[in-house]
Design a protein around this motif. Structure first.
Motif, mmCIF file in Angstrom:
data_model
loop_
_atom_site.group_PDB
_atom_site.id
_atom_site.type_symbol
_atom_site.label_atom_id
_atom_site.label_comp_id
_atom_site.label_asym_id
_atom_site.label_seq_id
_atom_site.Cartn_x
_atom_site.Cartn_y
_atom_site.Cartn_z
ATOM 1 N N MET A 69 8.335 -11.602 -0.601
ATOM 2 C CA MET A 69 8.746 -10.763 -0.763
ATOM 3 C C MET A 69 9.560 -10.745 -1.524
ATOM 4 S SD MET A 69 6.909 -8.324 0.541
ATOM 5 C CE MET A 69 6.504 -8.918 1.321
ATOM 6 N N HIS A 70 10.416 -11.656 -2.211
ATOM 7 C CA HIS A 70 12.438 -11.714 -2.959
ATOM 8 C C HIS A 70 11.206 -11.176 -4.339
ATOM 9 C CE1 HIS A 70 9.424 -15.209 -4.082
ATOM 10 N NE2 HIS A 70 9.908 -15.128 -5.069
ATOM 11 N N ARG A 71 9.963 -10.831 -4.351
ATOM 12 C CA ARG A 71 9.977 -9.899 -5.625
ATOM 13 C C ARG A 71 8.853 -8.410 -5.081
ATOM 14 N NH1 ARG A 71 6.285 -14.701 -9.062
ATOM 15 N NH2 ARG A 71 6.180 -12.544 -10.943
ATOM 16 N N ARG A 72 9.624 -7.975 -3.958
ATOM 17 C CA ARG A 72 8.787 -7.038 -4.007
ATOM 18 C C ARG A 72 8.939 -5.577 -4.432
ATOM 19 N NH1 ARG A 72 6.161 -4.056 -1.554
ATOM 20 N NH2 ARG A 72 6.615 -2.618 0.131
ATOM 21 N N ASP A 73 9.106 -5.275 -5.866
ATOM 22 C CA ASP A 73 8.904 -4.630 -6.352
ATOM 23 C C ASP A 73 7.710 -4.782 -7.340
ATOM 24 O OD1 ASP A 73 11.769 -3.479 -4.963
ATOM 25 O OD2 ASP A 73 12.681 -4.031 -6.235
ATOM 26 N N ASP A 74 7.957 -6.490 -7.175
ATOM 27 C CA ASP A 74 6.742 -6.687 -9.135
ATOM 28 C C ASP A 74 5.128 -6.149 -8.022
ATOM 29 O OD1 ASP A 74 8.909 -7.542 -9.974
ATOM 30 O OD2 ASP A 74 8.337 -9.620 -8.919
ATOM 31 N N PHE A 75 4.832 -5.420 -7.042
ATOM 32 C CA PHE A 75 3.691 -5.425 -6.073
ATOM 33 C C PHE A 75 2.838 -4.257 -5.437
ATOM 34 C CE2 PHE A 75 5.394 -8.933 -3.767
ATOM 35 C CZ PHE A 75 4.671 -8.400 -2.452
ATOM 36 N N VAL A 76 1.952 -4.008 -5.582
ATOM 37 C CA VAL A 76 1.612 -2.438 -4.330
ATOM 38 C C VAL A 76 1.018 -3.484 -3.219
ATOM 39 C CG1 VAL A 76 0.605 -1.076 -4.127
ATOM 40 C CG2 VAL A 76 2.099 -0.616 -6.112
ATOM 41 N N LEU A 77 1.888 -2.805 -1.433
ATOM 42 C CA LEU A 77 1.215 -4.164 -1.054
ATOM 43 C C LEU A 77 0.484 -2.760 0.306
ATOM 44 C CD1 LEU A 77 1.576 -6.584 1.411
ATOM 45 C CD2 LEU A 77 3.882 -5.071 1.820
ATOM 46 N N ALA A 78 -0.829 -3.952 -0.166
ATOM 47 C CA ALA A 78 -1.658 -2.677 0.902
ATOM 48 C C ALA A 78 -1.806 -3.676 2.195
ATOM 49 C CB ALA A 78 -2.741 -2.761 0.647
ATOM 50 N N ARG A 115 8.333 -0.483 4.120
ATOM 51 C CA ARG A 115 7.782 0.014 4.072
ATOM 52 C C ARG A 115 6.481 -1.203 3.646
ATOM 53 N NH1 ARG A 115 9.789 -1.586 -0.892
ATOM 54 N NH2 ARG A 115 8.721 -1.456 -2.604
ATOM 55 N N ILE A 116 5.302 -0.073 3.570
ATOM 56 C CA ILE A 116 3.409 -0.712 3.538
ATOM 57 C C ILE A 116 3.360 0.793 2.411
ATOM 58 C CG2 ILE A 116 1.398 -1.463 3.285
ATOM 59 C CD1 ILE A 116 2.454 -2.565 7.158
ATOM 60 N N ASP A 117 3.208 -0.234 1.286
ATOM 61 C CA ASP A 117 2.855 1.181 0.175
ATOM 62 C C ASP A 117 1.434 1.743 0.403
ATOM 63 O OD1 ASP A 117 5.100 0.362 -1.179
ATOM 64 O OD2 ASP A 117 4.136 -1.468 -2.338
ATOM 65 N N LEU A 118 0.281 1.128 0.949
ATOM 66 C CA LEU A 118 -1.457 1.834 1.878
ATOM 67 C C LEU A 118 -1.475 0.973 2.581
ATOM 68 C CD1 LEU A 118 -4.034 3.006 0.835
ATOM 69 C CD2 LEU A 118 -4.308 1.005 -0.977
ATOM 70 N N TYR A 119 -2.185 1.991 3.634
ATOM 71 C CA TYR A 119 -2.089 1.391 4.797
ATOM 72 C C TYR A 119 -3.230 1.973 4.945
ATOM 73 C CZ TYR A 119 -1.017 -0.415 9.230
ATOM 74 O OH TYR A 119 -1.312 -1.480 11.005
ATOM 75 N N TYR A 120 -4.689 0.793 5.478
ATOM 76 C CA TYR A 120 -5.601 1.461 5.587
ATOM 77 C C TYR A 120 -5.995 1.217 7.303
ATOM 78 C CZ TYR A 120 -7.309 0.353 1.039
ATOM 79 O OH TYR A 120 -7.186 -0.628 -0.069
ATOM 80 N N LEU A 121 -7.335 2.076 7.482
ATOM 81 C CA LEU A 121 -7.805 2.139 9.072
ATOM 82 C C LEU A 121 -8.845 1.053 8.833
ATOM 83 C CD1 LEU A 121 -7.975 2.902 12.751
ATOM 84 C CD2 LEU A 121 -9.569 4.776 11.072
ATOM 85 N N HIS A 122 -8.910 -0.442 9.717
ATOM 86 C CA HIS A 122 -9.085 -1.543 8.542
ATOM 87 C C HIS A 122 -10.713 -1.468 9.333
ATOM 88 C CE1 HIS A 122 -9.270 -6.377 8.614
ATOM 89 N NE2 HIS A 122 -10.208 -5.754 7.434
ATOM 90 N N ARG A 123 -10.759 -0.921 10.457
ATOM 91 C CA ARG A 123 -12.412 -0.353 10.292
ATOM 92 C C ARG A 123 -12.380 0.625 11.308
ATOM 93 N NH1 ARG A 123 -14.167 -4.121 7.714
ATOM 94 N NH2 ARG A 123 -15.119 -5.779 8.296
ATOM 95 N N TRP A 124 -13.059 1.623 12.071
ATOM 96 C CA TRP A 124 -12.984 3.056 12.639
ATOM 97 C C TRP A 124 -13.917 2.476 14.033
ATOM 98 C CZ3 TRP A 124 -17.466 7.857 12.493
ATOM 99 C CH2 TRP A 124 -17.108 8.377 13.785
ATOM 100 N N ASP A 125 -12.364 3.195 14.797
ATOM 101 C CA ASP A 125 -13.059 2.864 16.198
ATOM 102 C C ASP A 125 -14.206 3.957 16.366
ATOM 103 O OD1 ASP A 125 -13.685 2.220 18.523
ATOM 104 O OD2 ASP A 125 -11.112 2.093 19.392
ATOM 105 N N LYS A 126 -14.916 3.615 16.587
ATOM 106 C CA LYS A 126 -16.142 5.201 16.807
ATOM 107 C C LYS A 126 -15.808 5.762 18.384
ATOM 108 C CE LYS A 126 -19.518 3.211 13.619
ATOM 109 N NZ LYS A 126 -20.463 2.555 13.127
ATOM 110 N N SER A 127 -15.038 4.762 19.172
ATOM 111 C CA SER A 127 -14.134 5.668 20.258
ATOM 112 C C SER A 127 -13.349 6.267 20.059
ATOM 113 C CB SER A 127 -14.515 4.365 21.855
ATOM 114 O OG SER A 127 -13.267 4.003 21.693
ATOM 115 N N VAL A 128 -12.690 6.641 19.604
ATOM 116 C CA VAL A 128 -11.973 7.178 18.878
ATOM 117 C C VAL A 128 -12.254 8.090 18.085
ATOM 118 C CG1 VAL A 128 -9.120 7.349 18.449
ATOM 119 C CG2 VAL A 128 -10.390 5.664 19.880
#
Length: 329
Positions: A69-78, A115-128
């Protein structure tokens, strides 16, 4: 080096999947070795790093925080939310809005970032309804906690429904020579909609690189033990598939891993493979795939030798398959 687009970001055409540093394949490397792998990958030129709350139940995010994280500007964080553990420590898929907010805020704290640059829904909860889950994720964007949204293991139809609520920057699912399900619909849907397709396990969980020659050698706790195509009988047949890769690798003076990754990269310029590894030398080897340009006859040989008709065994057990939303042959 060719870069590719994910939403507002330009990233290296190969990203690094970080899961195996903490989760999934029996005994992970030490924390010090994990840190070395991460920093070495950044030095190689990787600029997309992919983690999740689920990986080691937070341990992988903490590893990233303490290592790079000391190199935070070197990468896109997903990272990803919507799948974690319940009060009994069991894996749980939960896409309720409040849960997603809780997961995101916990990830931000573990990652020690604003901040998280790219945030995924890891699995779709089919009840929602997917609209409800993505709606809450969109509010996280509005608040600046997340910059771009992604979905993992969903169908083209679900992608379109989600995209109508908020632009989806990336769809992530398994894709490789021996896992062709995305070719049914989501690859084309992503291209049409301007959504990046992030291919996890582009090396077939190590198989396509020659890393799994004997199912009996898999350690207890390795997720591949319960995957049908790694069973003793199926693996014995599937090992013959490597002949096609070996032929191309020999002609190109490349490794198996480089050939498999070059094939994946050649399937579309909207595709970003994210091979994972717990070995810095393997990450560097994989990086060499960016300089490998397969000729049409090589692509034809690979496609003929390894596809959904020649692979024996499914991706997952029926129980795990029921949890995901991706199309199947």
């Amino acid at each position: 080096m060719t870069n590719r687009k994910i939403g507002r970001f330009e990233v290296s055409a190969l990203g690094l999947g970080c899961m195996s540093l903490s989760h999934g394949y029996a005994t992970p490397p030490s924390i010090d070795e994990g840190a070395r792998v991460l920093n070495s990958a950044l030095d190689d030129g990787y600029t997309l790093l992919d983690t999740a709350a689920m990986y080691g139940f937070g341990a992988n995010e903490t590893l990233l925080a303490n290592s790079i994280m000391h190199r935070r500007d070197d990468f896109v964080l997903a990272s990803k939310g919507g799948m974690f553990r319940d009060d009994q420590g069991q894996r749980l898929i939960d896409g309720r809005p409040q849960t997603l907010r809780t997961h995101c805020e916990a990830s931000l704290a573990r990652l020690n970032t604003d901040r998280i640059d790219l945030y995924y829904l890891h699995r779709w909860d089919k009840s929602v309804p997917i609209e409800d889950s993505v709606g809450e994720m969109a509010r996280l964007v509005d608040e600046g906690k997340v910059l771009e949204l992604g979905l993992s293991e969903v169908s083209a139809d679900t992608l379109r429904r989600a995209h109508a609520v908020h632009p989806i920057a990336a769809l992530q699912t398994e894709y490789s020579l021996w896992t062709r399900n995305p070719e049914i619909a989501v690859l084309d849907a992503c291209k049409q909609m301007g959504v990046a397709f992030v291919a996890f396990s582009p090396l077939g969980r190590g198989f396509l690189a020659g890393g799994v020659a004997d199912s009996a050698a898999l350690e207890p706790g390795d997720m591949r033990v319960n995957m049908p195509r790694f069973s003793a009988d199926n693996l014995a047949i599937n090992l013959g598939l490597l002949n096609a890769i070996d032929t191309v690798a020999g002609a190109m003076s490349a490794t198996r891993a480089q050939v498999a990754l070059a094939w994946c990269l050649a399937q579309g310029d909207h595709i970003v493979p994210i091979p994972g590894t717990a070995d810095a030398a393997h990450a560097t080897e994989n990086w060499g795939a960016l300089d490998l340009h397969l000729r049409p006859e090589h692509l034809a040989l690979l496609n003929q030798g390894i596809n959904q008709s020649t692979v024996v065994g499914g991706r997952y057990t029926p129980a795990f398959q029921a949890e995901i939303d991706t199309e199947t042959f």
